[in-house]
Write an enzyme that holds these catalytic residues in place. Structure first.
Site, PDB file in Angstrom:
ATOM      1  N   GLY A 231       0.278 -34.997  17.312  1.00  0.00           N
ATOM      2  CA  GLY A 231      -0.706 -35.248  16.269  1.00  0.00           C
ATOM      3  C   GLY A 231      -0.544 -34.379  15.043  1.00  0.00           C
ATOM      4  O   GLY A 231      -1.315 -34.499  14.092  1.00  0.00           O
ATOM      5  N   HIS A 274      -2.857 -46.654  23.024  1.00  0.00           N
ATOM      6  CA  HIS A 274      -1.613 -45.885  23.116  1.00  0.00           C
ATOM      7  C   HIS A 274      -1.119 -46.017  24.557  1.00  0.00           C
ATOM      8  O   HIS A 274      -1.702 -45.447  25.474  1.00  0.00           O
ATOM      9  CB  HIS A 274      -1.880 -44.421  22.758  1.00  0.00           C
ATOM     10  CG  HIS A 274      -0.677 -43.541  22.838  1.00  0.00           C
ATOM     11  ND1 HIS A 274      -0.270 -42.748  21.797  1.00  0.00           N
ATOM     12  CD2 HIS A 274       0.210 -43.321  23.832  1.00  0.00           C
ATOM     13  CE1 HIS A 274       0.819 -42.080  22.155  1.00  0.00           C
ATOM     14  NE2 HIS A 274       1.115 -42.423  23.394  1.00  0.00           N
ATOM     15  N   GLU A 341       6.906 -44.433  23.611  1.00  0.00           N
ATOM     16  CA  GLU A 341       5.503 -44.658  23.273  1.00  0.00           C
ATOM     17  C   GLU A 341       5.352 -45.954  22.480  1.00  0.00           C
ATOM     18  O   GLU A 341       6.120 -46.233  21.554  1.00  0.00           O
ATOM     19  CB  GLU A 341       4.949 -43.482  22.467  1.00  0.00           C
ATOM     20  CG  GLU A 341       4.984 -42.159  23.229  1.00  0.00           C
ATOM     21  CD  GLU A 341       4.252 -41.052  22.507  1.00  0.00           C
ATOM     22  OE1 GLU A 341       3.960 -41.204  21.301  1.00  0.00           O
ATOM     23  OE2 GLU A 341       3.970 -40.017  23.147  1.00  0.00           O
ATOM     24  N   ARG A 359      11.715 -35.514  26.006  1.00  0.00           N
ATOM     25  CA  ARG A 359      11.365 -34.343  26.824  1.00  0.00           C
ATOM     26  C   ARG A 359      10.383 -34.785  27.894  1.00  0.00           C
ATOM     27  O   ARG A 359       9.968 -35.947  27.926  1.00  0.00           O
ATOM     28  CB  ARG A 359      10.713 -33.269  25.944  1.00  0.00           C
ATOM     29  CG  ARG A 359       9.543 -33.804  25.129  1.00  0.00           C
ATOM     30  CD  ARG A 359       8.777 -32.734  24.410  1.00  0.00           C
ATOM     31  NE  ARG A 359       7.851 -33.260  23.430  1.00  0.00           N
ATOM     32  CZ  ARG A 359       6.654 -33.766  23.664  1.00  0.00           C
ATOM     33  NH1 ARG A 359       6.230 -33.837  24.915  1.00  0.00           N
ATOM     34  NH2 ARG A 359       5.871 -34.205  22.713  1.00  0.00           N
TER      35      ARG A 359
END
Length: 765
Positions: A231, A274, A341, A359
């Site tokens: 973010g 999300h 994502e 990661r």
């Protein structure tokens, strides 16, 4: 009929659009990915590393150390000067200090970490998440030194580390992307022009011809740093007048957090979820999906609660997501653990690639809980050159899991981070250290606590304010959510503000229980999640007073002089009747009178007098302290165990009592003596126009000077704390009377930064 998504229309006429369509038609025929492929040959398994270094801190460093110990691998920790007593330092076999508190001088210093590798003999480095975990240069330097990077190849980090480059790669791989500007021109006016003309182009391709074009242009848009995550460097902009200031703030935050101020601008999906997919790949060409997670509920563009699997997805959509995620990983020859994502548009039921995190994610435990796997162990296996332990057809998906992130922050102050010492920390009792196996799931809900700090630890201003992660698993979503609520009731923290009460409210909200999640969930339900403060139950006020009286009662050892052995009646009977003054969080004064019944030392009559209304009486109450913070009492026939923790508050002599009982977690203040109140009256007074630091912070920018005129809402000071920027704005029209801070200065919470003299007309109003 196929739908093509992702065209950017700025400066592109229809003819150009049709020409470009040819290159986009490959989306109509997505590449076939055999995610169920089995290894073509059985290879001799390679041994694990003997020793690894963890280039991180906090809970993720502890998480990696636990798996390494399970596998018999020795561990090396690195730490900054302020982390010398941290839990990860104590858990590791060896630990080395690598610099002062600032990340740029410690956890981001590649040269120091590599030097420690050579000194300690570490053969590999696990980067955790954040810091250097997605730094391709670090991976390359380790390789040059003959040290294994427990992560993907540098080329994949470069490709996916740039959100703009990754969008191009995904379009070419047939993965749908959110439309937007991903170019190199970072001129503010150019970016503004792009924002005003961003469009979603949908080409409906039927029988070899374009049947329909639909265009949606303009705001709202999302400004996003091309590097990094969490973010940071991200701003939602709803109109052109806000764009340039939001752009400047996002670029500055991105530069500090990731060393690169480049941003992209994308269409902002109004009702998004999300949803992300955990992928894993080895060096032998095997790539699989370990199902998806829903991370929609966020504040400040950062996740606070995650779950797996994502609720409400059809089997067909789940399979499509997994296939697209595997295609994304294969497109960059990925190796190791990664997360793809997606933004899921609730209005259209379409999903778009957002980014790939190269990661291990913070929320990886929920995937572990539904698969029964240890993803850190998988990372170590793949880094050693071994094939994936399981193939796609062997990956289980059992039950449901939630993760709640415990943060040092104040939800009632716009979730601003807090800092301080953990004076008291009590967690629910974990049932597991690692994920339970599939066979264990049917027995009872499981609880894990992933933490990197214990009682007495300092939560500072230099790092992320996350204290721990609470992870639960149940046979289904309903059972898992019930376990989460119960575990949150048992999580007690004193010393810093936390989001625990907010998480409890969130986990109990009807819309969340019904899985009606989206990224705007918190603003949409803010009033229910953060209702006005109410007075605590009178039973808790009675227990607070009992705790103070029992705690302050002279012990037998202290009654060894003639003075202390004199009867209480000699001094007015204050031992037998005491009145305790308290103040609730709303500021309401409460008076509690406690009378010790004659001939007893453990039975009491209690009268609670609120500010308004008649007193409330409790008779024959039994109470005893069973520990420094443990009170056992019986009120109205109900026997309860209550935790009461005292912490200093404000003026000398005042204290705040934190009371935990069942689902209740409240605090009350025992005011300072009258003489202390008089002495501190001037200090408590504040100018009406004074702007104070809401938390310990670094002053990033001071935008005003004494004598300067300001307008209401004008940005005055920019602060940074725990990697997050906060802009303080003028509360009213007026003139700057004084400035009490300078750029680059560290300021404590409550420090007066700017004093503004309001215009007379506004002050009178």
């Amino acid at each position: 009929m196929k739908e093509l998504s992702g065209c950017h229309l700025a400066g592109v006429d229809l003819l150009q659009l049709l020409v470009r369509t040819r290159s986009l038609l490959k989306v109509c025929k997505p590449p076939v990915t055999d995610v169920h492929a089995e290894p073509t040959q059985v290879l001799a398994r390679k041994s694990h590393f003997d020793k690894i270094l963890i280039a991180n801190r906090g809970e993720i460093a502890c998480r990696v150390i636990r798996t390494a110990k399970k596998l018999g691998i020795r561990t090396v920790a690195v730490y900054s000067e302020v982390d010398a007593d941290s839990l990860h330092v104590k858990l590791a076999d060896e630990a080395f200090c690598i610099g002062p508190a600032q990340s740029s001088e410690s956890y981001l210093r590649m040269d120091k970490i590599i030097e420690v590798c050579h000194r300690s003999g570490a053969q590999a480095v696990h980067p955790g998440y954040g810091f250097l975990s997605e730094n391709a240069t670090f991976a390359e330097q380790l390789a040059k030194e003959g040290i294994t990077f427990i992560g993907p190849p540098a080329s994949a980090i470069v490709s996916m580390g740039s959100k703009s480059e990754s969008k191009t790669i995904m379009n070419d791989a047939g993965v749908p992307c959110v439309p937007g500007y991903h170019g190199a021109n970072q001129d503010p006016q150019h970016l503004l022009a792009e924002a005003e003309t961003i469009g979603i182009c949908r080409l409906l391709y039927l029988c070899g011809r374009i049947a329909l074009i639909q265009l949606f242009v303009g705001f709202p848009v999302l400004i996003k740093a091309v590097h990094g995550g969490g973010g940071k460097g991200m701003r939602t902009v709803h109109n052109a007048s806000e764009f340039l200031e939001a752009l400047e703030s996002a670029q500055r935050e991105a530069l500090k957090g990731f060393g690169n101020a480049t941003v992209l601008v994308e269409k902002f999906i109004e009702r998004p979820r999300h949803v992300e997919v955990q992928v894993f790949a080895d060096t032998l060409g095997n790539t699989i999906s370990l199902w998806e997670r829903d991370c929609s509920v966020q504040r400040r563009n950062q996740k606070i609660i995650e779950e797996a699997p994502a609720p409400g997805l059809s089997p067909e959509l789940r399979a499509d997501l997994g296939a697209k995620a595997v295609a994304a990983a294969k497109a960059v020859n990925y190796v190791g653990a990664g997360t793809v994502e997606f933004i899921f548009d609730k209005d259209t039921n379409k999903f778009f690639f957002m980014e790939m995190n190269t990661r291990l994610q913070v929320e990886h435990p929920v995937t572990e809980m539904i698969t029964g796997l240890d993803l850190v162990e998988w990372q170590l296996e793949v880094a050693a050159g071994n094939p994936l332990p399981l193939m796609q057809s062997e990956i289980p998906m059992v039950g449901h899991a939630f993760e709640a992130r415990i943060y040092a922050e104040n939800p009632r102050n716009n979730f601003l981070p807090d800092s301080g010492r953990l004076l008291h920390l009590s967690t629910p009792v974990p049932t597991h250290i690692f994920a339970p196996s599939a066979a264990e799931v049917s027995t009872a809900p499981s609880v894990r606590v992933e933490q990197g700090f214990g009682t007495g630890a300092q939560i500072g201003v230099f790092y992320d304010p996350m204290i721990a992660k609470l992870v639960v698993h149940g046979a289904d979503r309903t059972e898992a959510l019930r376990a989460l609520r119960a575990a949150l009731e048992e999580y007690h923290v004193v010393g810093v503000s936390t989001n625990i009460a907010f998480l409890r409210a969130l986990a109990g909200h009807p819309a969340f229980i019904a899985a009606e999640v989206e990224t705007g969930f918190i603003p949409q339900h803010r009033d229910e999640l953060l209702p006005p403060l109410t007075e605590p139950p009178v039973e808790l006020l009675a227990q607070a007073a009992l705790f103070l009286i029992l705690r302050d009662r002279p012990s037998a050892a202290s009654q060894s002089t003639p003075w202390t052995r004199l009867t209480a009646r000699r001094f007015g009977g204050d031992v037998h009747v005491r009145t305790v003054a308290l103040e609730t969080e709303t500021g309401a004064p409460i008076s509690v009178r406690v009378t010790t019944l004659p001939g007893t030392n453990a039975l009491y009559d209690i009268s609670v007098q609120p500010a308004d209304g008649a007193p409330i009486e409790f008779h024959g109450v039994s109470a005893t302290l069973t520990g420094p913070t443990a009170l056992t009492s019986t009120l109205v026939g109900a026997r309860t165990r209550t935790t009461v923790v005292s912490a200093p508050h404000g003026a000398a002599g005042a204290e705040r009592l934190h009371i935990f009982s069942g689902a209740h977690a409240v605090s009350v203040v025992r005011p300072a003596p009258a003489w202390a109140e008089v002495l501190s009256a001037d200090a408590r007074g504040a100018a009406k126009g004074a702007l104070r630091a809401p938390m310990p912070s670094l002053v990033v920018e001071v935008r005003v000077a004494p004598g300067e005129r300001v307008q209401k809402g004008q940005a005055v000071v920019v602060l940074e704390s725990m990697k997050t920027e906060t802009v303080l704005r003028a509360p009213a029209n007026g003139v700057v009377r004084a400035v009490g801070c300078a750029k680059g200065e560290m300021v404590e919470e409550g420090r007066e930064l700017v004093d503004i003299e309001e215009d007379a007309a506004e002050a009178e109003a």
